[in-house]
Design a protein around this motif. Structure first.
Motif, PDB file in Angstrom:
ATOM      1  N   GLN A 184       0.821  -1.223   0.000  1.00 39.16           N
ATOM      2  CA  GLN A 184       0.000   0.000   0.000  1.00 39.16           C
ATOM      3  C   GLN A 184       0.850   1.265   0.000  1.00 39.16           C
ATOM      4  O   GLN A 184       0.329   2.360  -0.152  1.00 39.16           O
ATOM      5  CB  GLN A 184      -0.902   0.037   1.241  1.00 39.16           C
ATOM      6  CG  GLN A 184      -2.013  -0.991   1.204  1.00 39.16           C
ATOM      7  CD  GLN A 184      -2.839  -0.943   2.486  1.00 39.16           C
ATOM      8  OE1 GLN A 184      -2.516  -1.597   3.464  1.00 39.16           O
ATOM      9  NE2 GLN A 184      -3.881  -0.140   2.470  1.00 39.16           N
ATOM     10  N   LYS A 214      -2.249  15.964   0.494  1.00 45.79           N
ATOM     11  CA  LYS A 214      -2.758  14.613   0.694  1.00 45.79           C
ATOM     12  C   LYS A 214      -1.765  13.789   1.485  1.00 45.79           C
ATOM     13  O   LYS A 214      -0.576  13.832   1.241  1.00 45.79           O
ATOM     14  CB  LYS A 214      -3.001  13.977  -0.665  1.00 45.79           C
ATOM     15  CG  LYS A 214      -3.802  12.715  -0.570  1.00 45.79           C
ATOM     16  CD  LYS A 214      -4.233  12.219  -1.933  1.00 45.79           C
ATOM     17  CE  LYS A 214      -5.049  10.955  -1.776  1.00 45.79           C
ATOM     18  NZ  LYS A 214      -5.504  10.471  -3.051  1.00 45.79           N
ATOM     19  N   GLU A 255      -1.707   6.711   2.595  1.00 48.14           N
ATOM     20  CA  GLU A 255      -2.732   5.677   2.764  1.00 48.14           C
ATOM     21  C   GLU A 255      -2.146   4.658   3.733  1.00 48.14           C
ATOM     22  O   GLU A 255      -1.140   4.013   3.434  1.00 48.14           O
ATOM     23  CB  GLU A 255      -3.023   5.037   1.399  1.00 48.14           C
ATOM     24  CG  GLU A 255      -4.073   3.954   1.465  1.00 48.14           C
ATOM     25  CD  GLU A 255      -4.190   3.224   0.135  1.00 48.14           C
ATOM     26  OE1 GLU A 255      -3.710   3.763  -0.883  1.00 48.14           O
ATOM     27  OE2 GLU A 255      -4.724   2.119   0.131  1.00 48.14           O
TER      28      GLU A 255
END
Lengths: 174, 395
Positions: free
Chosen positions: A63, B390, B393
């Motif tokens: 990820q 941003k 994740e």
């Protein structure tokens, strides 16, 4: 370790190379554990969080999207998240003082004795402390700090500069 | 204390804070156990520069908005070139020498408004040329001669030209000249004035309004109309007079002829009576002969007068009839002029220039100049700012 070097190790780690993970461990863990210790103020909890952070990072390594930042920055983002989860739990232990973190006066140099950074650090706000930890313990760049804190790079740079300014004021008052 | 010194202090502090946990090997081995072999490789960071990504997105947005213009399929029709005389509306034969004037010359009727419309993307700018009042203010009639000009910008000149030609004919108009190339074209035409509004509205369905620059020139022909009407009135008055004079002439001639014929008839009777008289005396015969000679002389004079009267009458009558015919012909001409004027008012003469437009100019017109680029710049900066904010994740 540079970005490219880290990424190369991450690629090998994704392929299952334990050695690559070991190198990353050696490089990042001192900073990560030092950071957690400064945040949590308790060794046992810091070790637990450290382990959880590494397990999650390695399990979810696919990820990780660099986009110009290092793998270690991602690790620190995971560690921050784990710390928040820990504090949300109702049974977490009270944070105690780490007396051994602060050198005894006879161990300090003359300047350190006069301007104990740890004392100054504690006088700063939580936000300033976090910024300074990420900058000087984790040794993250402004861009990486911005990614971890979800702010712009310019904001990260300005906030750290202001935190240092406030620290300097505290020192001068002493 | 300088910033550099405090930076060094914190750097030193940070270095000292680094440490390994007591059970480092245990933790490490637990972490390594979670390592899975053969996981998909890390995604490399995009090498495409940010500005290219944002620029491409903007270009895609512009193309999407303008897709009907960029990608519409042209109709398949044969091109044709026609040529004919100039448009109608110039042949009503008035001898006024005014050239085409900007602004409605309803000012000539004392009205203050002018209507020359130079349209830029449907924004009207008025020109005003005040004129001397030659028509009384009380006459508020309008007989507007309308000229329509437009410049159309498009990337498909041939297709647009064909569609405009069809549009003109659909509204009962006529294309007088047509010239089209791949990079531009030109049309002149006439359409009924009553169809101008609908024509303009439908033109905007062929080319968006912001790509059309229109100019409408109107001139009030009230002065000319009044001139025709005044002339007609004068001619009618003249005709009435001539007709009356003719009647008087005929009546006078009839009276005169009756008188003269009466005289001649009386003298003739006397002569006949003398011829019928039975005379034996030579003296009486002498008298009768002398009298008859005198009467015949008088009758001859009256015959001459009658002949002269008839000649004069014929001549004067022909003059009068000629005058009447001339004025009637003039009246007929004025009627034709009046009809021609009304035809001109009922007809719009138009011309359309079709310009080919480049992509950059298209975008410039579409976005609206500097404001558009400022907006684009703001979007670009916001996009970069959002991108940089941003975070990660996290697993």
């Amino acid at each position: 370790m540079t970005l490219e070097e880290e990424l190369a190790l991450v690629v090998r780690a994704k392929a299952g190379e334990r050695d690559a993970v070991g190198i990353l461990w050696e490089e990042i863990t001192p900073k990560l554990y030092g950071y957690l210790l400064n945040v949590l103020r308790e060794k046992a909890v810091a070790e637990d969080i450290l382990q959880q952070t590494w397990v999650k990072a390695i399990s979810g390594i696919h990820q990780f999207k660099p986009r110009g930042v290092r793998f270690s920055a991602w690790l620190f983002a995971i560690a921050r998240n784990e710390c928040r989860e820990y504090w949300r739990r109702p049974m977490h232990r009270v944070v105690g003082e780490l007396s051994e973190q602060i050198p005894s006066p006879d161990q300090l140099s003359p300047i350190e004795e006069k301007f104990s950074i740890e004392r100054i650090f504690k006088r700063l706000s939580q936000e300033d402390q976090e910024l300074l930890r990420l900058r000087y313990i984790a040794e993250l760049s402004f861009k990486e700090i911005a990614r971890v804190l979800r702010i712009s790079t310019v904001a990260a740079r300005v906030r750290i500069h202001r935190a240092l300014g406030r620290a300097r004021v505290c020192i001068e008052k002493q | 204390m300088s910033s550099k010194n405090i930076h060094e202090l914190f750097a030193e502090w940070g270095k000292k804070a680094k440490t390994l946990p007591l059970h480092t090997e245990t933790i490490k081995s637990v972490a390594l156990q979670s390592l899975k072999p053969g996981v998909s490789p890390i995604q490399r960071p995009s090498r495409v520069p940010r500005f290219l990504l944002v620029g491409t997105a903007l270009a895609a947005l512009i193309l999407f908005i303008g897709r009907d213009t960029f990608f519409a399929q042209p109709e398949q029709r044969a091109m044709h070139f026609t040529g004919s005389g100039g448009g109608s509306g110039e042949a009503f034969g008035l001898d006024y020498s005014d050239s085409v004037q900007y602004g409605r010359t309803a000012n000539q009727a004392g009205l203050s408004e002018s209507s020359s419309a130079v349209s830029l993307g449907k924004k009207v700018i008025s020109d005003f040329f005040p004129k001397e009042n030659e028509v009384p203010i009380v006459d508020t009639r309008e007989f507007l001669k309308t000229d329509y000009h437009a410049t159309v910008k498009t990337r498909r000149p041939k297709e647009v030209s064909m569609r405009i030609t069809t549009l003109i004919r659909g509204y009962g108009g006529r294309v007088d000249t047509s010239s089209v190339q791949s990079r531009g074209g030109y049309l002149t035409f006439v359409i009924p004035a009553s169809a101008l509004g609908s024509f303009k509205a439908e033109l905007e369905t062929i080319v968006p309004a912001r790509f059309i620059v229109e100019s409408i020139e109107q001139e009030n022909l009230l002065m000319q109309k009044r001139s025709i009407e005044d002339s007609a009135m004068a001619v009618n008055a003249r005709l009435d007079t001539l007709q009356k004079d003719r009647d008087v002439l005929v009546k006078a001639h009839t009276t005169e002829v009756y008188r003269l014929k009466g005289k001649i008839s009386g003298l003739t009777k006397q002569i006949v009576a003398l011829d019928a008289e039975l005379v034996r005396e030579p003296e009486r015969k002498e008298e009768i002969i002398a009298r008859k000679s005198q009467l015949q002389k008088e009758r001859g004079i009256f015959d001459q007068q009658l002949a002269r009267e008839n000649r004069n009458f014929e001549q004067n009558l022909s003059y009068a009839d000629a005058d009447i015919a001339n004025n009637q012909s003039r009246l007929t001409d004025l009627g034709k002029q009046d009809q021609a004027l009304l035809n001109t008012v009922a007809t719009v003469r138009g011309s359309i220039v079709i310009d080919w437009v480049s992509i950059l100019e298209y975008i410039h017109i579409f976005i609206g100049g500097l404001v558009g680029w400022v907006i684009v710049g703001v979007i670009f900066v916001v996009a970069l700012s959002l991108r940089s904010q941003k975070g990660f994740e996290l697993p």
